[in-house]
Design a protein around this motif. Sequence first.
Motif, PDB file in Angstrom:
ATOM      1  N   UNK A 542       0.842  -1.199   0.000  1.00 52.52           N
ATOM      2  CA  UNK A 542       0.000   0.000   0.000  1.00 52.52           C
ATOM      3  C   UNK A 542       0.881   1.255   0.000  1.00 52.52           C
ATOM      4  N   UNK A 543       0.275   2.350  -0.413  1.00 47.79           N
ATOM      5  CA  UNK A 543       0.974   3.638  -0.341  1.00 47.79           C
ATOM      6  C   UNK A 543       0.193   4.541   0.591  1.00 47.79           C
ATOM      7  N   UNK A 544       0.918   5.469   1.232  1.00 48.48           N
ATOM      8  CA  UNK A 544       0.228   6.406   2.120  1.00 48.48           C
ATOM      9  C   UNK A 544      -0.225   7.578   1.266  1.00 48.48           C
ATOM     10  N   UNK A 545      -1.507   7.705   1.094  1.00 45.24           N
ATOM     11  CA  UNK A 545      -1.971   8.743   0.184  1.00 45.24           C
ATOM     12  C   UNK A 545      -3.402   9.120   0.504  1.00 45.24           C
ATOM     13  N   UNK A 546      -3.766  10.267  -0.031  1.00 45.54           N
ATOM     14  CA  UNK A 546      -5.146  10.714   0.069  1.00 45.54           C
ATOM     15  C   UNK A 546      -5.899  10.080  -1.095  1.00 45.54           C
ATOM     16  N   UNK A 547      -6.851   9.215  -0.802  1.00 45.88           N
ATOM     17  CA  UNK A 547      -7.504   8.485  -1.891  1.00 45.88           C
ATOM     18  C   UNK A 547      -8.196   9.413  -2.885  1.00 45.88           C
ATOM     19  N   UNK A 548      -8.809  10.479  -2.360  1.00 46.20           N
ATOM     20  CA  UNK A 548      -9.546  11.365  -3.262  1.00 46.20           C
ATOM     21  C   UNK A 548      -8.589  12.031  -4.246  1.00 46.20           C
ATOM     22  N   UNK A 549      -7.460  12.454  -3.701  1.00 41.23           N
ATOM     23  CA  UNK A 549      -6.505  13.154  -4.554  1.00 41.23           C
ATOM     24  C   UNK A 549      -5.948  12.220  -5.629  1.00 41.23           C
ATOM     25  N   UNK A 550      -5.574  11.025  -5.179  1.00 42.38           N
ATOM     26  CA  UNK A 550      -5.012  10.076  -6.140  1.00 42.38           C
ATOM     27  C   UNK A 550      -6.074   9.706  -7.178  1.00 42.38           C
ATOM     28  N   UNK A 551      -7.280   9.547  -6.696  1.00 41.31           N
ATOM     29  CA  UNK A 551      -8.377   9.240  -7.618  1.00 41.31           C
ATOM     30  C   UNK A 551      -8.518  10.351  -8.653  1.00 41.31           C
ATOM     31  N   UNK A 552      -8.403  11.557  -8.147  1.00 41.99           N
ATOM     32  CA  UNK A 552      -8.513  12.705  -9.046  1.00 41.99           C
ATOM     33  C   UNK A 552      -7.434  12.655 -10.122  1.00 41.99           C
ATOM     34  N   UNK A 553      -6.210  12.319  -9.698  1.00 45.37           N
ATOM     35  CA  UNK A 553      -5.102  12.247 -10.660  1.00 45.37           C
ATOM     36  C   UNK A 553      -5.428  11.194 -11.716  1.00 45.37           C
ATOM     37  N   UNK A 554      -5.886  10.039 -11.256  1.00 50.55           N
ATOM     38  CA  UNK A 554      -6.118   8.960 -12.215  1.00 50.55           C
ATOM     39  C   UNK A 554      -7.271   9.312 -13.155  1.00 50.55           C
ATOM     40  N   UNK A 555      -8.327   9.879 -12.581  1.00 52.90           N
ATOM     41  CA  UNK A 555      -9.460  10.287 -13.412  1.00 52.90           C
ATOM     42  C   UNK A 555      -8.991  11.281 -14.469  1.00 52.90           C
ATOM     43  N   UNK A 556      -8.202  12.210 -14.003  1.00 54.13           N
ATOM     44  CA  UNK A 556      -7.700  13.250 -14.899  1.00 54.13           C
ATOM     45  C   UNK A 556      -6.867  12.651 -16.027  1.00 54.13           C
ATOM     46  N   UNK A 557      -5.957  11.743 -15.653  1.00 50.96           N
ATOM     47  CA  UNK A 557      -5.066  11.158 -16.657  1.00 50.96           C
ATOM     48  C   UNK A 557      -5.868  10.331 -17.665  1.00 50.96           C
ATOM     49  N   UNK A 558      -6.827   9.578 -17.146  1.00 52.91           N
ATOM     50  CA  UNK A 558      -7.628   8.740 -18.055  1.00 52.91           C
ATOM     51  C   UNK A 558      -8.447   9.623 -18.990  1.00 52.91           C
ATOM     52  N   UNK A 559      -9.011  10.658 -18.440  1.00 52.51           N
ATOM     53  CA  UNK A 559      -9.784  11.608 -19.265  1.00 52.51           C
ATOM     54  C   UNK A 559      -8.901  12.240 -20.328  1.00 52.51           C
ATOM     55  N   UNK A 560      -7.702  12.647 -19.932  1.00 52.59           N
ATOM     56  CA  UNK A 560      -6.768  13.226 -20.915  1.00 52.59           C
ATOM     57  C   UNK A 560      -6.504  12.228 -22.028  1.00 52.59           C
ATOM     58  N   UNK A 561      -6.289  10.984 -21.610  1.00 54.89           N
ATOM     59  CA  UNK A 561      -6.018   9.940 -22.599  1.00 54.89           C
ATOM     60  C   UNK A 561      -7.185   9.815 -23.575  1.00 54.89           C
ATOM     61  N   UNK A 562      -8.388   9.853 -23.030  1.00 59.24           N
ATOM     62  CA  UNK A 562      -9.564   9.720 -23.890  1.00 59.24           C
ATOM     63  C   UNK A 562      -9.685  10.928 -24.816  1.00 59.24           C
ATOM     64  N   UNK A 563      -9.404  12.113 -24.249  1.00 54.54           N
ATOM     65  CA  UNK A 563      -9.467  13.327 -25.069  1.00 54.54           C
ATOM     66  C   UNK A 563      -8.479  13.252 -26.230  1.00 54.54           C
ATOM     67  N   UNK A 564      -7.295  12.663 -25.933  1.00 55.00           N
ATOM     68  CA  UNK A 564      -6.262  12.596 -26.962  1.00 55.00           C
ATOM     69  C   UNK A 564      -6.673  11.659 -28.095  1.00 55.00           C
ATOM     70  N   UNK A 565      -7.607  10.740 -27.798  1.00 51.63           N
ATOM     71  CA  UNK A 565      -7.975   9.745 -28.821  1.00 51.63           C
ATOM     72  C   UNK A 565      -9.307  10.080 -29.475  1.00 51.63           C
ATOM     73  N   UNK A 566      -9.742  11.295 -29.317  1.00 48.22           N
ATOM     74  CA  UNK A 566     -11.053  11.728 -29.808  1.00 48.22           C
ATOM     75  C   UNK A 566     -11.214  11.425 -31.301  1.00 48.22           C
ATOM     76  N   UNK A 567     -10.141  11.626 -32.049  1.00 49.87           N
ATOM     77  CA  UNK A 567     -10.241  11.478 -33.502  1.00 49.87           C
ATOM     78  C   UNK A 567      -9.791  10.096 -33.972  1.00 49.87           C
ATOM     79  N   UNK A 568      -9.553   9.192 -33.033  1.00 47.02           N
ATOM     80  CA  UNK A 568      -9.067   7.864 -33.432  1.00 47.02           C
ATOM     81  C   UNK A 568     -10.215   7.004 -33.978  1.00 47.02           C
ATOM     82  N   UNK A 569      -9.885   6.042 -34.827  1.00 48.70           N
ATOM     83  CA  UNK A 569     -10.900   5.060 -35.236  1.00 48.70           C
ATOM     84  C   UNK A 569     -11.287   4.212 -34.027  1.00 48.70           C
ATOM     85  N   UNK A 570     -12.468   3.612 -34.034  1.00 48.12           N
ATOM     86  CA  UNK A 570     -12.975   2.878 -32.864  1.00 48.12           C
ATOM     87  C   UNK A 570     -12.013   1.809 -32.370  1.00 48.12           C
ATOM     88  N   UNK A 571     -11.238   1.241 -33.241  1.00 54.38           N
ATOM     89  CA  UNK A 571     -10.344   0.162 -32.816  1.00 54.38           C
ATOM     90  C   UNK A 571      -9.200   0.692 -31.955  1.00 54.38           C
TER      91      UNK A 571
END
Lengths: 656, 205
Positions: A542-571
């Motif tokens: 385990x890591x000592x961390x604030x779950x909300x903050x870390x969650x926020x980071x992950x949500x943010x990164x995943x969202x960025x990733x999705x935004x970056x693939x906006x114009x990609x083909x479905x595959x």
Amino acid sequence: MSPPQTTALSVRQRWLTAVPYLTVLLFLVVIAALVWFTRSYDEEEQRATLISDVLWMEQNLQFKLERNASQLAQIGQEILAADRHLPQTSAALRQLVRAENGLVRVMWLDAEGRLKGALPPIGEGEMLGEQLGEQSAANLRLAQALERRVYGQVYAAAGDRLQFEVHVPIYAENGFVGAMIGVYSLHDLVTHDLPWWFAERYRVSVLDSDGHELVAKSKVAPLSDRQSYTMAFDPPGGGLTLQVTAYQGETRWVQVLLIGSILLLGGILVWSVLQLRRELQRRHRAEQALRSESLFRRAMEDSMLTGLRARDLDGRITYVNPAFCRMVGYSAEELIGRTPPMPYWDPEFLQQTQDIHDRVLRGDASPEGFEIRLRRKSGERFDALIFEAPLIDAAGRHTGWMGSMLDITAQKRAEELARQQEERLQATSRLITMGEMASTLAHELNQPLAAIASYNTGCINRLEQPEIDRSELKDIFDRIGRQARRAGDIIRRVHDFVRRSEPKREPLDINLMIREAIGLIEADSTKRGMRIETELEEALPSVAADPVMIEQVIVNLVRNGMDAMRDNPPARRTVRVSTRREGDTLVVRVADNGTGIDAETGRRLFEPFFTTKAEGMGMGLNICRSIAELHHGRLGFETNPDGGTIFTLSLPVETP
Amino acid sequence: MTQPCAHIIDDDEAIRDALQWLFKTRDVACATWPSAENFLAALQPGWRGCVVLDIRMEGMSGLECFDVLRQRGNQLPVIFITGHGDVPMAVAALKKGAFDFIEKPFNDSDLVDIVTRALEIDANNHRAETTRETVETRLALLTAREQEVMELILAGKFNKVIADDLCISMRTVEAHRSKVFEKMEVRSAVELAQLVNLVRNRPPH
């Protein structure tokens, strides 16, 4: 200083420096004049003495000649006129013929000129003619004719002697009876019986008419004839001159010494003045250097933005620079000599300030400096950063304390502002994230609710019909229930998300965290045709961390990733989230196959307000990185070999 | 699938199921499709009815689906179901010829009413289409001279004028006229005009 003043001053200075030389020169001239004057006065006096001495000597000679002649006349009366040879007469004669009188012989002749006698008697060897030559006869005749004594010419006698005669005619009652002839030795006459002081002082010589020296008192020639006096030697006359020359008087050492010492002292004086002048110039240069150095330091201190303050060992202010005065608002006059409490201390922190002051005086002040709140004269408070250092004087003595003070109010305010800004931004970002999340969730919530509503309307429609199929309705109500639970689940997730708003640090299962985060985004991702795949390593520490903050980071990164693939083909619309342990860190990778990040974007990626999205705020990654750093971790990115970008979040493993 | 029905295209199964139930209770025939792709793949030109399209869907969106439909020449009325954020898009779609849009959450009865109306419109359209086809078939039977005569009749000219114009006798005009009426299966010039107008002035969809 203006140029004219400089010139005036330098002229005056030049005069001032020249005065000693002029004085010394004048002094030497005066001394030389004095010496010369004294010398010439001395010489005059010497000459006067010489002349009077010579006159005295001449008079003395005359007197001797006169006395001898008188004696000769008297004796002549005795032996020629009376023709008696008394013993007294012989004694008188003997008395007469002595070297002191200059007479070497006395002869007496009868009226016919025949030699009647002589003393000392004329020896056999001696030729009479020598005494009584033609000249002598002529003299005798002249004396008889003139009836008075006559001196003869000087002639040379045997033994290199120079002699002359005096013929004294003797008269009796019956007329001329003969003559007494005194033969003088010129040498004896002149040199004999001179007083000692005269002989010491002068050289006496007799010169003939041609200036040849006939006789001299001494063979030693005087060195200079400057001090000499010549006078006619008459009688015997015949062109003889008597010359008296002063010996080079013994050198007058006192005078020489005096002049010498004056010259020496004068020289020393000149030398010392020169030395003094050089010393003065050196001093002047040193003073100039010191002054310019001092002015430079003063200018430096005055133009410094750092406040400087010196205190003695008792804490009394001994020096403040203008920057310090500007900072505290008091003039230097108001501060110098003050002892604690200082007027610029903040009354609210009087005790603390006093404590710090005491610590400084004890030498316990931190070398890193300390921050303190002070008050200007205007009452305005400001924060100062003060460094204290011991003040060591030129002799190496510790004489007090030197403090340098920086006004860090603006800096602190800026820091505070930046911190607040950051907090606000975090809050804003969180709000935005929550807003987006809420919007997404609301949309998602719409689905079960719409379904419920539709089921419900259908049920009502059925109920309005005469025949009711109960089993059919029951089935529909089951479905309504399912949809209601679905809605409830969504609401619970929102509630969970909102409830955990207090930052805290707790042992965190990162995989669980990621699954929850993905749960939050999943609805959005399916809507957008994106897939999220996970590849989570099992049994991670385990890591000592604030779950909300870390969650926020992950949500943010995943969202960025999705935004970056906006114009990609479905595959190619998959965000891959993976976790791995690498040494002491847990690394979360969020990889997309999006457009990737070019170098320029990469450089500015973490800058606040930098965004590549039309609707982005440019805060997301900045906040993510702050969160990573808050957890002593790191947020980075690398190029995905499959195309796109991989963001990496590294967090240190919690050590048990 | 020759029967007219409402095609519900939505990626949410619950929505599909609920709408199907709703339509069933109102005796509206419906078919459900989990995605636009599925629907487009199955679509046949002769299908009647209407399309209920969710705008935001996984895969092809509702708007894309609408465009594809129109590109294929399909004129089925399309009703968009839209979330709050999609309203401008839905309006744009409406301007491009969509039948209606309904914003979520919607009143289900309204939705059924709209769908019912759309089905009626489609049926009317279908009928008009059928009539048009009939008229065109009949027109094709006419000879060139008969068509000339018909145009003049439609222009409202009397037989005498027509005879003068065509330089033929009144009798010949009479013969052509009766032939045209016979072939077009009408009894009066007025009826003829109505029939031909159906073909020539197509009502807007």
